[in-house]
Design a protein around this motif. Structure first.
Motif, PDB file in Angstrom:
ATOM      1  N   ARG A 364       0.826  -1.204   0.000  1.00 52.55           N
ATOM      2  CA  ARG A 364       0.000   0.000   0.000  1.00 52.55           C
ATOM      3  C   ARG A 364       0.867   1.264   0.000  1.00 52.55           C
ATOM      4  N   ASP A 365       1.972   1.221   0.730  1.00 55.53           N
ATOM      5  CA  ASP A 365       2.827   2.400   0.854  1.00 55.53           C
ATOM      6  C   ASP A 365       3.906   2.476  -0.229  1.00 55.53           C
ATOM      7  N   GLY A 366       3.947   1.499  -1.126  1.00 54.31           N
ATOM      8  CA  GLY A 366       4.920   1.520  -2.203  1.00 54.31           C
ATOM      9  C   GLY A 366       6.345   1.253  -1.757  1.00 54.31           C
ATOM     10  N   VAL A 367       6.517   0.456  -0.690  1.00 55.47           N
ATOM     11  CA  VAL A 367       7.843   0.154  -0.147  1.00 55.47           C
ATOM     12  C   VAL A 367       8.251  -1.252  -0.554  1.00 55.47           C
ATOM     13  N   CYS A 368       9.470  -1.400  -1.072  1.00 57.31           N
ATOM     14  CA  CYS A 368       9.947  -2.696  -1.543  1.00 57.31           C
ATOM     15  C   CYS A 368      10.775  -3.425  -0.495  1.00 57.31           C
TER      16      CYS A 368
END
Length: 609
Positions: A364-368
């Motif tokens: 959801r937060d776009g963190v890999c």
């Protein structure tokens, strides 16, 4: 599976596959131009060689009827030849063509039939399937549910009990297929009497396993289909789960799919099952039908690493959690009392949902990539550092040993003429037998041993234990490698020079899409592979082209592609190591102090020595 026929007939793949496939196959409103498009979707490249090898050995049994030449020809002739072989009591029938069982809703034929009993009404046939997977595991048990026979003497009446190498409960796909064929033979009244058999209901499976009781050769492993060792969900058990037999599991799955097919034929506008993304979707003929029915943020679609299984996803959907946003925002403490009782078929169900929730928040937060801690990351260092990566062919032969060498002091003879950083490879782009593979390995191990002798404190970096597993294999006394290789491998493994960088990443990071090298090298140091489609499976395709393409130019191009891909793999571990030493700063995060270059943490030391 055969769809859109008057009778509901399901093949051996149906019970082990997604029930939405069955629904789509029998839905009269859908296009069924190629209903059998993935009859062998589970087989990977190289599996045909195993089938041929096993069938060739079975064909050597006296009196065997080999119907492989008829398998691609006239279906009526194939069926007639099968009937004649059955009537004649052939000890083995290879590639039979069995009749359908409309009453049982079953169709298909196993790779072979093995006769048990010689004369009279007690004689009959048992199914044998061949799968490209390992179906056995090594552990000791008093339970009697696995027996083995040699391919040269396959009758299970003379099978040997195996208590140290037994069927894997997690490898259910082939087991369910074997149960399908046993039921089909029962429908056709072709089974032998059970009095001479080690168990009443048996099916044979040949996998890629080396059978210990047969001195490491391939053999038939016979499964007691009534043995309860498959962990399944149970609404009535206090624990939420119970162990059931393969036959129980098959019967449940088969009957459910018959019901799905019947419902699809009569009420296609009200589907009985909804799509949930599973591993087989990627190659499924029905993906274009199912995908539009999924939300773009569907949990099963978006969480691909350590994915929740079908029952876990279904349980969440019933509780109103269908997307990654739903799970990211969910109050797990409030959700767990209703969720956990529905998923006790999975060990560590709570840990699994908590990991999925963490992934959902990161997606959801776009963190890999996310740090697990703020501790300094401690890595050893040396004036000679070597990154190692091997590549294997579709038949699991090591055809390439690649090294990225950082030797700025020119300690090695191979470093002459280089500026201290260079790629070195030992490779062979041709079909390798055991001796040829061992000879190539010996060359690479010679070089690596020479490097450690030149600099005993050198660092050999790899990502996961894959390279060390194969190194140990070549160091065994039974390996066809030269005798000196055994001593070299022992010396290398005892040197303390190896560093598994994956163990370091696992200790300090959590990856939304896992911690594979392609993921972390791009998310961390920003390393990029030159090839647009880097990956181990793709490299096997390129190797096949490099070894077998009729066009010399195509072979040369494929070889260059493989070598460039392998070079990027070892350069990626080098870049990742440099990023970790520099503090492993992720976008939007503060730097974490690095440890002194020579310090080694306990976690790294344990993984490396």
């Amino acid at each position: 599976m055969e769809g859109m026929t008057a009778a509901i007939l399901l093949d051996a793949w149906a019970a082990r596959s997604c029930p939405v496939k069955t629904q789509n196959a029998f839905d009269p409103t859908l296009d069924h131009t190629d209903p059998a498009a993935e009859a062998n979707a589970d087989l990977f490249v190289g599996s045909r060689e195993l089938v041929d090898l096993v069938c060739d050995r079975l064909a050597a049994v006296a009196g065997t009827v080999d119907l492989r030449p008829l398998a691609e020809g006239d279906a009526a002739a194939h069926r007639l030849a099968t009937d004649r072989a059955l009537d004649a009591g052939a000890p083995v029938i290879i590639a039979p063509a069995l009749p359908d069982s409309p009453a049982g809703h079953r169709t298909g034929s196993p790779e072979a039939l093995v006769r048990s009993g010689t004369t009279g009404p007690s004689a009959g046939y048992l199914p044998v399937i061949i799968t490209p997977h390992r179906v056995l595991e090594r552990h000791h048990t008093r339970a009697q549910f696995t027996w083995t026979t040699a391919l040269a003497d396959p009758d299970p009446a003379a099978a040997t009990l195996s208590s140290d190498q037994t069927f894997r409960s997690a490898r259910q796909g082939p087991l369910l297929q074997a149960a399908h064929y046993w039921r089909l033979l029962a429908d056709l009244d072709l089974l032998p009497a059970s009095t001479r058999l080690p168990a009443a209901r048996l099916a044979g499976i040949v996998g890629r396993d080396q059978v210990d009781q047969l001195s490491g050769e391939h053999g038939i492993a016979w499964l007691d289909l009534d043995h309860h060792f498959i962990r399944t969900f149970s609404r009535t058990a206090a624990s939420g789960w119970r162990r059931r037999s393969v036959l129980d599991r098959y019967d449940h799955e088969h009957e459910f799919r018959v019901a799905v097919a019947r419902h699809a034929m009569s009420s296609p506008q009200h589907p009985m099952v909804e799509p949930i993304v599973v591993g087989e979707c990627e190659s499924c003929q029905w993906w274009n039908t199912c995908q539009p029915r999924l939300d773009d943020a569907d949990l099963s679609l978006r969480i691909s690493k350590a994915p929740l299984d079908v029952r876990e996803i279904a349980a969440l959907r019933r509780l109103g959690v269908s997307t990654v946003d739903d799970l990211a925002d969910a109050d797990l403490e409030a959700l767990l009392p209703d969720y956990l009782p529905q998923v006790q078929h999975r060990p560590e169900a709570e840990r699994r949902i908590r990991l999925a929730a963490r992934r959902a928040r990161l997606i959801r937060d776009g963190v890999c990539l996310e740090r697990n801690d703020a501790d300094p990351i401690r890595l050893p260092a040396s004036r000679l550092e070597i990154d190692l990566d091997i590549e294997t062919s579709p038949t699991d032969k090591v055809y390439l040993w690649g090294f990225w060498v950082d030797d700025r002091d020119h300690l090695l003879a191979a470093s002459r003429g280089h500026d201290g950083l260079y790629y070195l490879a030992f490779s062979s782009f041709e079909d390798l037998d055991d001796a040829a593979e061992a000879a190539l390995a010996a060359r690479a191990i010679d070089w690596l041993d020479e490097a450690v002798r030149a600099e005993p404190g050198c660092l050999i970096v790899h990502y996961s234990d894959y390279e060390k597993v194969h190194l140990r294999r070549f160091g065994r006394a039974s390996s066809p490698c030269p005798d000196r290789t055994t001593g070299q491998v022992a010396r290398l493994l005892a040197s303390g020079c190896f560093l598994d960088l994956f163990a370091v990443m696992r200790a300090h990071f959590f990856g939304t899409a896992g911690l594979g090298l392609k993921v972390v090298a791009q998310a961390g140091p920003g390393f990029h592979w030159r090839d647009a489609e880097p990956g181990g499976l793709n490299s096997q395709i390129w190797w096949d082209q490099a070894a077998h393409d009729a066009d010399p130019a195509q072979r040369a191009s494929a070889r260059a592609r493989v070598l460039a891909y392998n070079e990027d793999d070892v350069r990626a571990t080098c870049a990742l190591r440099g990023w970790l030493r520099a503090g492993a700063v992720l976008p939007g995060s503060a730097a974490v102090p690095s440890a002194p270059p020579g310090a080694v943490s306990g976690a790294v030391s344990a993984a490396s020595h």
